[in-house]
Design a protein around this motif. Structure first.
Motif, PDB file in Angstrom:
ATOM      1  N   MET A 176      -8.219  -0.334  18.716  1.00 43.36           N
ATOM      2  CA  MET A 176      -7.985   0.688  17.728  1.00 43.36           C
ATOM      3  C   MET A 176      -8.491   0.145  16.400  1.00 43.36           C
ATOM      4  N   CYS A 177      -9.211   0.973  15.664  1.00 42.22           N
ATOM      5  CA  CYS A 177      -9.757   0.577  14.373  1.00 42.22           C
ATOM      6  C   CYS A 177      -9.278   1.562  13.314  1.00 42.22           C
ATOM      7  N   ILE A 178      -8.744   1.033  12.233  1.00 45.30           N
ATOM      8  CA  ILE A 178      -8.233   1.844  11.129  1.00 45.30           C
ATOM      9  C   ILE A 178      -8.938   1.410   9.858  1.00 45.30           C
ATOM     10  N   THR A 179      -9.370   2.380   9.067  1.00 50.56           N
ATOM     11  CA  THR A 179      -9.954   2.090   7.764  1.00 50.56           C
ATOM     12  C   THR A 179      -9.123   2.774   6.700  1.00 50.56           C
ATOM     13  N   VAL A 180      -8.601   1.998   5.770  1.00 51.22           N
ATOM     14  CA  VAL A 180      -7.848   2.521   4.635  1.00 51.22           C
ATOM     15  C   VAL A 180      -8.757   2.347   3.432  1.00 51.22           C
ATOM     16  N   TRP A 181      -9.048   3.467   2.773  1.00 49.25           N
ATOM     17  CA  TRP A 181     -10.085   3.424   1.755  1.00 49.25           C
ATOM     18  C   TRP A 181      -9.726   4.312   0.586  1.00 49.25           C
ATOM     19  N   ASP A 182      -9.702   3.743  -0.594  1.00 47.28           N
ATOM     20  CA  ASP A 182      -9.547   4.496  -1.837  1.00 47.28           C
ATOM     21  C   ASP A 182     -10.919   4.530  -2.484  1.00 47.28           C
ATOM     22  N   HIS A 183     -11.591   5.666  -2.379  1.00 52.75           N
ATOM     23  CA  HIS A 183     -12.940   5.799  -2.935  1.00 52.75           C
ATOM     24  C   HIS A 183     -12.780   6.314  -4.364  1.00 52.75           C
ATOM     25  N   TRP A 184     -12.605   5.391  -5.295  1.00 46.56           N
ATOM     26  CA  TRP A 184     -12.208   5.719  -6.662  1.00 46.56           C
ATOM     27  C   TRP A 184     -13.248   6.539  -7.424  1.00 46.56           C
ATOM     28  N   CYS A 185     -14.515   6.408  -7.126  1.00 49.48           N
ATOM     29  CA  CYS A 185     -15.519   7.128  -7.904  1.00 49.48           C
ATOM     30  C   CYS A 185     -15.557   8.617  -7.562  1.00 49.48           C
ATOM     31  N   GLU A 186     -14.904   9.023  -6.479  1.00 49.09           N
ATOM     32  CA  GLU A 186     -14.869  10.439  -6.129  1.00 49.09           C
ATOM     33  C   GLU A 186     -13.472  11.041  -6.264  1.00 49.09           C
ATOM     34  N   ILE A 187     -12.553  10.340  -6.883  1.00 50.37           N
ATOM     35  CA  ILE A 187     -11.192  10.838  -7.004  1.00 50.37           C
ATOM     36  C   ILE A 187     -11.140  11.998  -8.011  1.00 50.37           C
ATOM     37  N   GLU A 188     -10.401  13.028  -7.651  1.00 47.77           N
ATOM     38  CA  GLU A 188     -10.226  14.182  -8.531  1.00 47.77           C
ATOM     39  C   GLU A 188      -9.062  13.869  -9.468  1.00 47.77           C
ATOM     40  N   THR A 189      -9.309  13.901 -10.783  1.00 47.97           N
ATOM     41  CA  THR A 189      -8.263  13.552 -11.747  1.00 47.97           C
ATOM     42  C   THR A 189      -7.660  14.771 -12.437  1.00 47.97           C
ATOM     43  N   ASP A 190      -8.303  15.920 -12.364  1.00 43.38           N
ATOM     44  CA  ASP A 190      -7.782  17.131 -12.998  1.00 43.38           C
ATOM     45  C   ASP A 190      -6.567  17.642 -12.211  1.00 43.38           C
ATOM     46  N   LYS A 191      -5.395  17.752 -12.892  1.00 44.07           N
ATOM     47  CA  LYS A 191      -4.152  18.109 -12.202  1.00 44.07           C
ATOM     48  C   LYS A 191      -4.222  19.476 -11.532  1.00 44.07           C
ATOM     49  N   VAL A 192      -4.819  20.465 -12.195  1.00 43.47           N
ATOM     50  CA  VAL A 192      -4.900  21.813 -11.635  1.00 43.47           C
ATOM     51  C   VAL A 192      -5.764  21.812 -10.372  1.00 43.47           C
ATOM     52  N   LYS A 193      -6.907  21.152 -10.429  1.00 45.43           N
ATOM     53  CA  LYS A 193      -7.794  21.071  -9.261  1.00 45.43           C
ATOM     54  C   LYS A 193      -7.128  20.313  -8.119  1.00 45.43           C
ATOM     55  N   LYS A 240      -6.843  -4.662  21.146  1.00 45.72           N
ATOM     56  CA  LYS A 240      -7.386  -5.098  19.862  1.00 45.72           C
ATOM     57  C   LYS A 240      -7.039  -4.082  18.769  1.00 45.72           C
ATOM     58  N   LEU A 241      -6.597  -4.591  17.626  1.00 49.17           N
ATOM     59  CA  LEU A 241      -6.315  -3.782  16.443  1.00 49.17           C
ATOM     60  C   LEU A 241      -7.165  -4.328  15.300  1.00 49.17           C
ATOM     61  N   THR A 242      -7.944  -3.461  14.664  1.00 53.19           N
ATOM     62  CA  THR A 242      -8.763  -3.850  13.520  1.00 53.19           C
ATOM     63  C   THR A 242      -8.389  -2.962  12.352  1.00 53.19           C
ATOM     64  N   ILE A 243      -8.107  -3.571  11.214  1.00 57.21           N
ATOM     65  CA  ILE A 243      -7.779  -2.809  10.008  1.00 57.21           C
ATOM     66  C   ILE A 243      -8.725  -3.230   8.888  1.00 57.21           C
ATOM     67  N   TYR A 244      -9.495  -2.261   8.393  1.00 54.90           N
ATOM     68  CA  TYR A 244     -10.332  -2.463   7.211  1.00 54.90           C
ATOM     69  C   TYR A 244      -9.552  -1.919   6.024  1.00 54.90           C
ATOM     70  N   GLY A 245      -9.445  -2.709   4.973  1.00 57.61           N
ATOM     71  CA  GLY A 245      -8.686  -2.296   3.799  1.00 57.61           C
ATOM     72  C   GLY A 245      -7.279  -2.855   3.801  1.00 57.61           C
ATOM     73  N   PHE A 246      -7.046  -3.899   4.585  1.00 55.59           N
ATOM     74  CA  PHE A 246      -5.719  -4.510   4.673  1.00 55.59           C
ATOM     75  C   PHE A 246      -5.295  -5.090   3.325  1.00 55.59           C
ATOM     76  N   GLN A 247      -4.045  -4.817   2.970  1.00 53.45           N
ATOM     77  CA  GLN A 247      -3.416  -5.445   1.806  1.00 53.45           C
ATOM     78  C   GLN A 247      -2.046  -5.939   2.263  1.00 53.45           C
ATOM     79  N   PRO A 248      -1.627  -7.117   1.836  1.00 55.94           N
ATOM     80  CA  PRO A 248      -0.368  -7.684   2.323  1.00 55.94           C
ATOM     81  C   PRO A 248       0.848  -7.054   1.635  1.00 55.94           C
ATOM     82  N   ASN A 249       1.207  -5.853   2.091  1.00 58.78           N
ATOM     83  CA  ASN A 249       2.412  -5.213   1.563  1.00 58.78           C
ATOM     84  C   ASN A 249       3.287  -4.766   2.733  1.00 58.78           C
TER      85      ASN A 249
END
Length: 131
Positions: free
Chosen positions: A1-18, A47-56
């Motif tokens: 199993m493969c999991i990708t956790v990804w925050d793509h910051w350059c495409e994040i919508e910041t306008d609250k209404v949108k 097998k477990l693969t995680i891309y974007g792992f953070q130790p939390n």
């Protein structure tokens, strides 16, 4: 199993209404809960693969749940998150937390022990940190 956790910051919508129109919500302290009943066992996952792992707590708890359920799990590969070129020059209003991915052998060993501690069939040797 493969999991990708990804925050793509350059495409994040910041306008609250949108954001509201698109169904986004601002949640903090989201808890990851297993939907599998207690005592559930999976025999095919090896097998477990995680891309974007953070130790939390979320990642660590998730890995522990998988290790408890997947009785034949042999390999856990953990990778740091990816940052794309387009994300490097962000709006200064957007706060990007630095990666806490373990960099040293000592940090990795400590996390291996924390992940597998108290799990009867879990081996720290199954957990691999990949760069």
């Amino acid at each position: 199993m493969c999991i990708t956790v990804w925050d793509h910051w350059c495409e994040i919508e910041t306008d609250k209404v949108k954001r509201e129109k698109q169904g986004y919500c601002d949640k903090t302290n989201v808890e990851w809960e297993s939907s599998a009943p207690d005592g559930f066992r999976h025999y095919n996952l090896t097998k477990l693969t995680i891309y974007g792992f953070q130790p939390n707590e979320n990642f660590m708890g998730y890995i522990r749940h998988v290790m408890e359920a997947a009785v034949n799990l042999e390999n856990i590969s953990l990778h740091d998150r990816k940052v794309l070129k387009c994300c490097e020059e962000l709006d200064p209003k957007i706060k990007v937390a630095p990666s806490r991915y373990p960099q040293t052998i000592e940090e990795q060993e400590l996390l291996r022990k924390q992940i597998t501690e108290g799990l009867v069939m879990a081996s720290p040797h199954a957990v691999h940190f990949r760069s």
